[in-house]
Scaffold this motif. Structure first.
Motif: not given
Lengths: 323, 323, 323, 323
Positions: C34-62
């Motif tokens: 759907k051309n939506i970007t997914i931003t992964g937030i590391w370690q739950g709320y900790d990553g939100m507080v620390d701005a610890s973000f990453t872009h996630l692609h299906p190939k990373n997860l498969a």
């Protein structure tokens, strides 16, 4: 001890095999206690040609000791087969100050190290990693025990099903030139027949036996992929001599290459890894670490060719249990 | 409640499925608390024709709840398909004072009960036991969850191996008329393609997609055995359009029928077994116990035909994830 | 549909549970189509507080769909519990242009989303991920089926051993406030007793029963860790009333949290992930996606409290089978 | 060859161990090809005292080769410990025309055979069956490899869970007098500490190490049940020196005794079974068949005592990897 070894390159090459990560872990852990740097080379010889290197710490590996595959990837590298590729690889090793190499792989991997030797004289040691168990210089290769356990767990499931009448289950396991997986998994599952590349008599005997097959029983036959025919052609041969029998085929294929390594493969990987490290630090070169009669032994690469002879005791067991 | 029910015959019939032993255990355990005798009938309808009966106690079953297969065996009985066979079966049931029947099996099993009804008017209840999950009247059949888990564990192993270049893994799973196992195991393993008997478009789409297959990646394709072609012919089709690609085949076959039942199948077997017992004691007859939307439901045998329609939500997921 | 949603943040929080990676995979795969970007937030709320973000692609997860744990890590974040921490988190989300959130976790995770709402008004949807299965709004939580299967495989091994005389095996399973794992694993292994936090009568009944325990048999008792006493104290109670009996303890502990997710948990994760994505794209907020009677349902976070009531049908089964 | 051996009694005794059924299968299969009758003795020495005998055919065993436990049951027999009991046993053997005995069990089992010898002079051979691997005369006992694999699969699950901060996982494995299971499973799972009965220094070192434990990591410690303290007391010791750390306990207990035997244990059982049969037919007596440096060896019962010394190479690996 060659005092100049400070940094050892490690890589995995050829088909991957369960236990490679455990072996990498052991090398890195033992090296860290001796203040030796370990440089991981990505994707086997490809990473050497591309200078694709990474520093490895025990903490990187600990979470992967129980996983199949190899976290530094593996490949078969056509480029390294050329002199040009090998020269580039040698330059990259020198630039990265890599003083020695430990490689986990099969006989092709070790031939690569011998070819490299001509242009880059650093100590190299090999660790046998292949599920086929068909190498001289070691009783067991890394991944073989895991592959056999994967195969027997699959065949056990077939044993579980209702003992239907008049049905023959053909299970094809890996082993292009070697019947080791077929023999071990067949014996361990009380198979009624085992067909291996090392014997031509076995098919003849089995087909004779099947001519007298009574329809009040079921049989499980394990076939190595490298047997004169694989499972599919064998099924046709059986139907040609007994039209009424119901033949069912399972081909395990690459599921035998993956999965978590067994305890045996992990410990083998750890023992060989630690021993290879100790030995390369002494300056020993051009040998493969192996386990012969439960003792760690080093065999020159020249002698580590593929082994097509099955252990006599096992061969006799197969003949005994196939009757 | 029909007061005369003191002794219930239970049997398993057709292809065996993991969870049958758990269901038998539950019926017997619940019956023992109600002082109802349970008579086990060996090998399905064959045992009925041969008066091959045994008394079953909970202690007999408890050690087998976790095992695949069925301890009272199963069969497909040609003799019961004849009127003569069914008359003999009915006489044997009467002689053994069996007042009702609970059968675990597929649609053929239930048709057998309907045929028996004409000459032997005792209450009969069915429990759906088949790994194919292709029956009306229940969202899940006994053995389906176990079969899917066996399939995904196998496919996971393939995922584990080095992500080689330019390689296509074709995994054939069970499902002659039904794509349920293929769909569930393909979705659960992030497969790149899923081919099912219910769709003809899927092969066309996949072959189109493979024309643009780049050699820097690997694909896992799950194929139901009942798809237009199985894995072997599909491999040839792929090679016809892309000669360079390396296609590897795994055919899981009967390993999906065996193995220890999963928790889901055991609990399903227990829930349906207890419910079937309660219901047959009320005199209800000619119905199958099933789980619809997580509620136990009874559906007349007449309506329990094979179901070839895949759940819309799953079908949409397959289309989504195969793109 | 809220047209402005272009980028969705996803994270896992609280105790990890098998199936989380499958759910992440599904969200990312469906979003990419759907051309939506997914931003992964590391370690739950900790990553939100620390701005610890990453872009996630299906190939990373498969490659991780079949693994336990969560590849974007999880945590319990004390900092997010403070207003200061939440303000920082909200700023980071804004800066990263995250338009909506999908969180996989337990009731604490969802309370976190409600707290965040006060200072950051973006749509948020939750997916229930906890092995305890003790939440309103869904019949199954992600990880529960896997945990039960891990428990039954362990208990099956105990069943396998020689049926020694006069021996009681106490197996402690997880469940601080909830007997779900104990009930399901006990029923599925034909356990002779099941002790859960929701009942006080169960211990009394079992101890009474054990006073008449004959030394010619063996018993398997499954105890939830949150029962009035865990396995260790229970063992002492049993020995106090019967000195001759040999009591053996197994405490499964954290092995129930890991391991490869089962097919059920993977498919549940995939179904809820795709549904949560569709729903959050409509602008729906403050709800948890769940499976009620096999249908996907959305329940407001306010109503998603811990559930201490065990399903009546299961409770009756336990009473029946413990007699 | 002693020509009079026509009928051999086989039994399993002591704690059961995975692989016993495979060994029984091999003995019976090989015997049937030599026209030797095999008489199964139920429940070890108890069956000898009670004349509880059965004829065994290969077909009886084939469906159980892959299962844990022993289909002819095992026991510890107090009655056989009395002279009266042994005299009765000897009479029963004579009456049943049993000419020789093959026993699978531990050192207690072999002492039983030595005691029997005084009143019944028939050849007897032992096969080492115990998960503890603590016997002289063989590098591996039947069941050890399976027990280690069960342990590592459990510990792997703990590894899978999110790497929480400041948490110590203590996993207690079997081994009252022997650290073999702890060592092998600890090495194979990259454990951060391994505590065994053979060393007192190990606890001291670990507790010292834990005083400097940083709260940004997690540790997995494997403890043999026979260590100075088991896991529960060890947890208290750890908390006494570091109150903030979160210690979680897993006690594997009897799950290590069950489960399907691994390929290694099955093949070991088959090899030792066939060798024991051949040897007893030669009239050899009072010896145990074992595998020393991958060769089958026979050791007099007198020398087969419990072995408390851990292999030096493994001990050094533990010291290396625990640093």
């Amino acid at each position: 001890m060659t005092k100049t070894i400070k940094n050892i390159g490690v890589f995995t090459s050829g088909g991957d095999a369960p236990g490679m990560n455990a072996s990498l872990y052991a090398i890195i852990k033992a090296a860290s206690l001796k203040n030796i740097t370990i440089t991981g080379i990505w994707q086997g010889y490809d990473g050497m040609v591309d200078a694709s290197f990474t520093h490895l710490h025990p903490k990187n590996l600990a979470p992967h000791v129980h996983q199949g595959g190899t976290i530094i990837k593996t490949s078969r590298s056509p480029r390294f087969l050329t002199l040009k590729g090998r020269i580039k690889a040698a330059k990259n090793l020198k630039k990265a100050k890599i003083d020695a190499l430990i490689a986990i792989g099969g006989d092709g991997t070790f031939r690569g190290l011998m070819a490299l030797k001509e242009i880059c004289d650093i100590p190299t040691i090999g660790i046998p990693g292949t599920i086929d168990n068909d190498m001289m210089g070691t009783d067991y290769t890394l991944g073989f025990d895991s592959a056999v356990n994967t195969a027997i767990n699959a065949i056990d499931n077939i044993r579980d099903t209702a003992e239907s009448h008049n049905r023959i289950f053909l299970v094809e396991v890996m082993g292009r030139d070697s019947g080791y997986i077929a023999i071990n998994s067949g014996l361990c599952t009380a198979a009624d027949g085992i067909l291996i590349p090392e014997s031509k008599k076995d098919q003849v005997l089995l087909l004779n036996k099947l001519q007298h097959f009574k329809n009040r029983e079921s049989l499980i036959i394990v076939v190595a992929e490298g047997d004169e025919t694989g499972a599919i052609v064998m099924a046709e041969k059986i139907k040609a001599i007994n039209k009424k029998v119901d033949v069912r085929i399972t081909i395990l294929g690459h599921i035998q290459r993956g999965g978590n390594p067994t305890a045996f493969d992990r410990l083998l990987g750890i023992r060989l890894g630690v021993a290879a490290l100790d030995e390369v630090l002494k300056g020993t070169t051009n040998v493969m670490a192996g386990l012969l009669n439960n003792k760690i032994t080093f065999t020159p690469f020249e002698k580590v060719v593929k082994q097509h002879k099955v252990q006599t005791e096992l061969k006799e067991l197969v003949e005994l249990f196939s009757r």
